[in-house]
Design an enzyme around this catalytic site. Sequence first.
Site, PDB file in Angstrom:
ATOM      1  CG  ASP A 147      -1.845   1.131   1.349  1.00  0.00           C
ATOM      2  OD1 ASP A 147      -2.861   0.995   2.029  1.00  0.00           O
ATOM      3  OD2 ASP A 147      -1.576   2.191   0.720  1.00  0.00           O
ATOM      4  CB  ILE A 148       1.483   3.934  -2.469  1.00  0.00           C
ATOM      5  CG1 ILE A 148       2.680   4.871  -2.759  1.00  0.00           C
ATOM      6  CG2 ILE A 148       0.162   4.692  -2.515  1.00  0.00           C
ATOM      7  CD1 ILE A 148       2.729   5.390  -4.167  1.00  0.00           C
ATOM      8  CG  ASP A 177      -6.376  10.863  -5.891  1.00  0.00           C
ATOM      9  OD1 ASP A 177      -7.289  11.552  -6.375  1.00  0.00           O
ATOM     10  OD2 ASP A 177      -5.365  11.350  -5.359  1.00  0.00           O
TER      11      ASP A 177
HETATM   12  N1  APR Z   1      -1.321   1.517  -3.012  1.00  0.00           N
HETATM   13  C1  APR Z   1      -0.674   1.298  -4.193  1.00  0.00           C
HETATM   14  N2  APR Z   1      -1.304   1.133  -5.367  1.00  0.00           N
HETATM   15  C2  APR Z   1      -2.655   1.190  -5.350  1.00  0.00           C
HETATM   16  C3  APR Z   1      -3.409   1.416  -4.169  1.00  0.00           C
HETATM   17  C4  APR Z   1      -2.681   1.581  -2.962  1.00  0.00           C
HETATM   18  N3  APR Z   1      -3.302   1.800  -1.797  1.00  0.00           N
HETATM   19  N4  APR Z   1      -4.738   1.421  -4.502  1.00  0.00           N
HETATM   20  C5  APR Z   1      -4.812   1.196  -5.821  1.00  0.00           C
HETATM   21  N5  APR Z   1      -3.569   1.042  -6.337  1.00  0.00           N
HETATM   22  C6  APR Z   1      -3.163   0.791  -7.731  1.00  0.00           C
HETATM   23  C7  APR Z   1      -4.198   0.174  -8.637  1.00  0.00           C
HETATM   24  O1  APR Z   1      -4.225  -1.249  -8.462  1.00  0.00           O
HETATM   25  C8  APR Z   1      -3.638   0.559  -9.998  1.00  0.00           C
HETATM   26  O2  APR Z   1      -2.646  -0.385 -10.390  1.00  0.00           O
HETATM   27  O3  APR Z   1      -2.901   2.057  -8.322  1.00  0.00           O
HETATM   28  C9  APR Z   1      -2.934   1.887  -9.739  1.00  0.00           C
HETATM   29  C10 APR Z   1      -3.619   3.103 -10.339  1.00  0.00           C
HETATM   30  O4  APR Z   1      -5.022   2.910 -10.305  1.00  0.00           O
HETATM   31  P1  APR Z   1      -6.038   4.135  -9.978  1.00  0.00           P
HETATM   32  O5  APR Z   1      -5.922   4.479  -8.565  1.00  0.00           O
HETATM   33  O6  APR Z   1      -7.374   3.733 -10.506  1.00  0.00           O
HETATM   34  O7  APR Z   1      -5.455   5.363 -10.819  1.00  0.00           O
HETATM   35  P2  APR Z   1      -5.591   5.721 -12.366  1.00  0.00           P
HETATM   36  O8  APR Z   1      -5.779   4.506 -13.212  1.00  0.00           O
HETATM   37  O9  APR Z   1      -4.444   6.638 -12.663  1.00  0.00           O
HETATM   38  O10 APR Z   1      -6.952   6.540 -12.439  1.00  0.00           O
HETATM   39  C11 APR Z   1      -6.999   7.800 -11.831  1.00  0.00           C
HETATM   40  O11 APR Z   1      -9.004   7.319 -10.634  1.00  0.00           O
HETATM   41  O12 APR Z   1      -9.292   7.428  -8.370  1.00  0.00           O
HETATM   42  C12 APR Z   1      -9.474   8.114  -9.535  1.00  0.00           C
HETATM   43  O13 APR Z   1      -9.263  10.404  -8.858  1.00  0.00           O
HETATM   44  C13 APR Z   1      -8.641   9.371  -9.584  1.00  0.00           C
HETATM   45  O14 APR Z   1      -9.798  10.148 -11.528  1.00  0.00           O
HETATM   46  C14 APR Z   1      -8.588   9.583 -11.064  1.00  0.00           C
HETATM   47  C15 APR Z   1      -8.441   8.168 -11.620  1.00  0.00           C
END
Ligand code: APR
Length: 167
Positions: A10-11, A34
């Site tokens: 988890d980042i 996010d």
């Molecule tokens: N820690 C690390 N990686 C994570 C976590 C976490 N806690 N939660 C999710 N991920 C990973 C997902 O599995 C994916 O591989 O982060 C990566 C990016 O996924 P998203 O969060 O959906 O981001 P993105 O594809 O860039 O879409 C961005 O989604 O949440 C909304 O506000 C955000 O509109 C924006 C869009």
Amino acid sequence: MAAIEVVQGDISLQDTDAIVTAANESLMGGGGVDGAIHRAAGRRLAIAGAAIGPCEPGDAMATPAFNLNPPVKYVIHTVGPVWEGGEYGEAEVLASCYRRCLEVADELGARTIAFPAIATGVYGFPAKQAARIAVTTLQLSSALVEQVRLVAFDQHAYDLLVAALAS
Ligand code: APR
């Protein structure tokens, strides 16, 4: 060139100077990674994001990390490309996300930074191609950042990043 490592986790729990969030252009928070970072940092993160946004796809902007535990001092918000099939410059926008985050980290004096797999969730960017773009862009960077941690949320993403780093 920074040392690059891949971890699974988890980042929002990483102990780096800066962590990168995959934001939307408003910088006011959303779901996915996010959402996790905004929940961990607290409501001030959305207020700070709103104050500096909007952020263009491919760009990056920093705010304090608020309630995130030290050593995290900064959240670097970047907006990835929405995948539309690959013919609309998505790869270059994604590479720009990684480049701009490193530039912002250098401006802040951050020496260690953690990245999620930007754009590979809601935005639908193919994870294998995204992993190659991330690693290649980071390896070509002349940023002062000393350590880059690529944080995979699941085993598949982890395997893709490790393979990209090994190739
Ligand atoms: N820690 C690390 N990686 C994570 C976590 C976490 N806690 N939660 C999710 N991920 C990973 C997902 O599995 C994916 O591989 O982060 C990566 C990016 O996924 P998203 O969060 O959906 O981001 P993105 O594809 O860039 O879409 C961005 O989604 O949440 C909304 O506000 C955000 O509109 C924006 C869009």
